[in-house]
Design a protein around this motif. Structure first.
Motif, short mmCIF file in Angstrom:
data_model
loop_
_atom_site.label_atom_id
_atom_site.label_comp_id
_atom_site.label_asym_id
_atom_site.label_seq_id
_atom_site.Cartn_x
_atom_site.Cartn_y
_atom_site.Cartn_z
N HIS A 275 -2.92 62.73 -72.79
CA HIS A 275 -1.57 63.11 -72.58
C HIS A 275 -1.33 64.03 -71.53
N PRO A 276 -1.59 63.49 -70.30
CA PRO A 276 -1.58 64.18 -68.91
C PRO A 276 -0.26 64.58 -68.34
N TYR A 277 0.52 65.07 -69.28
CA TYR A 277 1.78 65.59 -68.60
C TYR A 277 2.13 67.02 -68.64
N TRP A 278 1.28 67.86 -69.20
CA TRP A 278 1.83 69.43 -69.54
C TRP A 278 1.76 69.94 -68.16
N GLU B 95 -10.85 76.65 -69.11
CA GLU B 95 -11.88 75.88 -68.19
C GLU B 95 -11.49 74.23 -68.23
N VAL B 96 -11.39 73.88 -69.53
CA VAL B 96 -11.20 72.39 -69.73
C VAL B 96 -9.77 71.92 -69.08
N VAL B 97 -8.74 72.68 -69.35
CA VAL B 97 -7.30 72.44 -68.81
C VAL B 97 -7.48 72.46 -67.42
N ALA B 98 -8.11 73.42 -66.81
CA ALA B 98 -8.22 73.52 -65.38
C ALA B 98 -8.96 72.27 -64.84
N PRO C 143 -5.39 70.47 -63.29
CA PRO C 143 -5.46 71.58 -62.39
C PRO C 143 -4.15 72.34 -62.01
N ASN C 144 -3.15 71.81 -62.09
CA ASN C 144 -1.92 72.28 -61.82
C ASN C 144 -1.03 73.10 -63.08
#
Length: 205
Positions: free
Chosen positions: A33-36, A75-78, A82-83
């Motif tokens: 789900h790479p839309y956040w 750290e995982v989210v970054a 990364p944005n």
């Protein structure tokens, strides 16, 4: 019997294997789900005493363990997004700043701290006047503002106001927004702007 288990709702934050499983699941979820643009990482909606109180978890406050997990999850989210901003909420069990964890991941550069503790505030007097129930809430606010300055926090801050006080079963909307004087809202917003907050949200019902 020598086994650390969940207490029915919340995980045992002091167990590094639990946090590793959580972060692995988070990474897989974000990849699917790479839309956040903002990933809201909110504390459980329950009193602090219902968090895990095993001997290891009891050595630190709920906020200390929660911020431990926040830093690992951020750290995982970054890594995956990364944005995206990583949002941490100051709410119920995390109302008190941590005592042992004195750092945010990357000094919080890509983070958003959301102050959300005003369920009991007095709506007829400006927050900064510290009258009635606002006094204790202002102390929570001030303690976190001081903590963020002391740990060199470089991210954003916002405050979530309770203009409705939520809805209770079988009673309908409480509708505090209908009673909240607009001049008090205005004075509050002006105070938050002067104090350097970046945003204001509201549960409006």
């Amino acid at each position: 019997d020598g086994r650390r288990q969940p207490n029915g709702r919340t995980a045992c934050f002091s167990n590094p294997e639990v946090r590793e499983i959580f972060c692995d699941n988070l990474r897989a979820y974000l990849e699917d789900h790479p839309y956040w643009d903002i990933f809201a990482f909110w504390a459980e909606d329950l009193p602090d005493m219902q968090y895990c109180q095993c001997p290891e978890c009891a050595k630190r406050s709920t906020t200390d363990w929660y911020l431990t997990l926040v830093n690992e999850a951020a750290e995982v989210v970054a890594e995956v997004l990364p944005n995206a901003k990583f949002e941490f909420i100051v709410y119920q069990g995390t109302n008190n700043p941590p005592k042992t964890i004195q750092k945010f991941f990357h000094d919080g550069e890509n983070m958003l701290v959301n102050f959300c503790f005003g369920q009991t505030r007095d709506l007829f007097t400006p927050f900064a006047e510290r009258k009635h129930t606002n006094d204790g809430l202002f102390e929570i606010y001030s303690n976190w503002r001081t903590f963020l300055r002391n740990v060199n926090y470089k991210g954003k801050t916002m405050l979530m106001e309770y203009y409705n006080l939520c809805e209770y079963p079988d009673t309908g909307p409480c509708g505090r927004a209908l009673m909240w004087p607009l001049e008090v809202m205005q004075q509050d917003i002006q105070f938050y702007l002067r104090d350097g907050l970046n945003g204001l949200g509201a549960f409006t019902g």
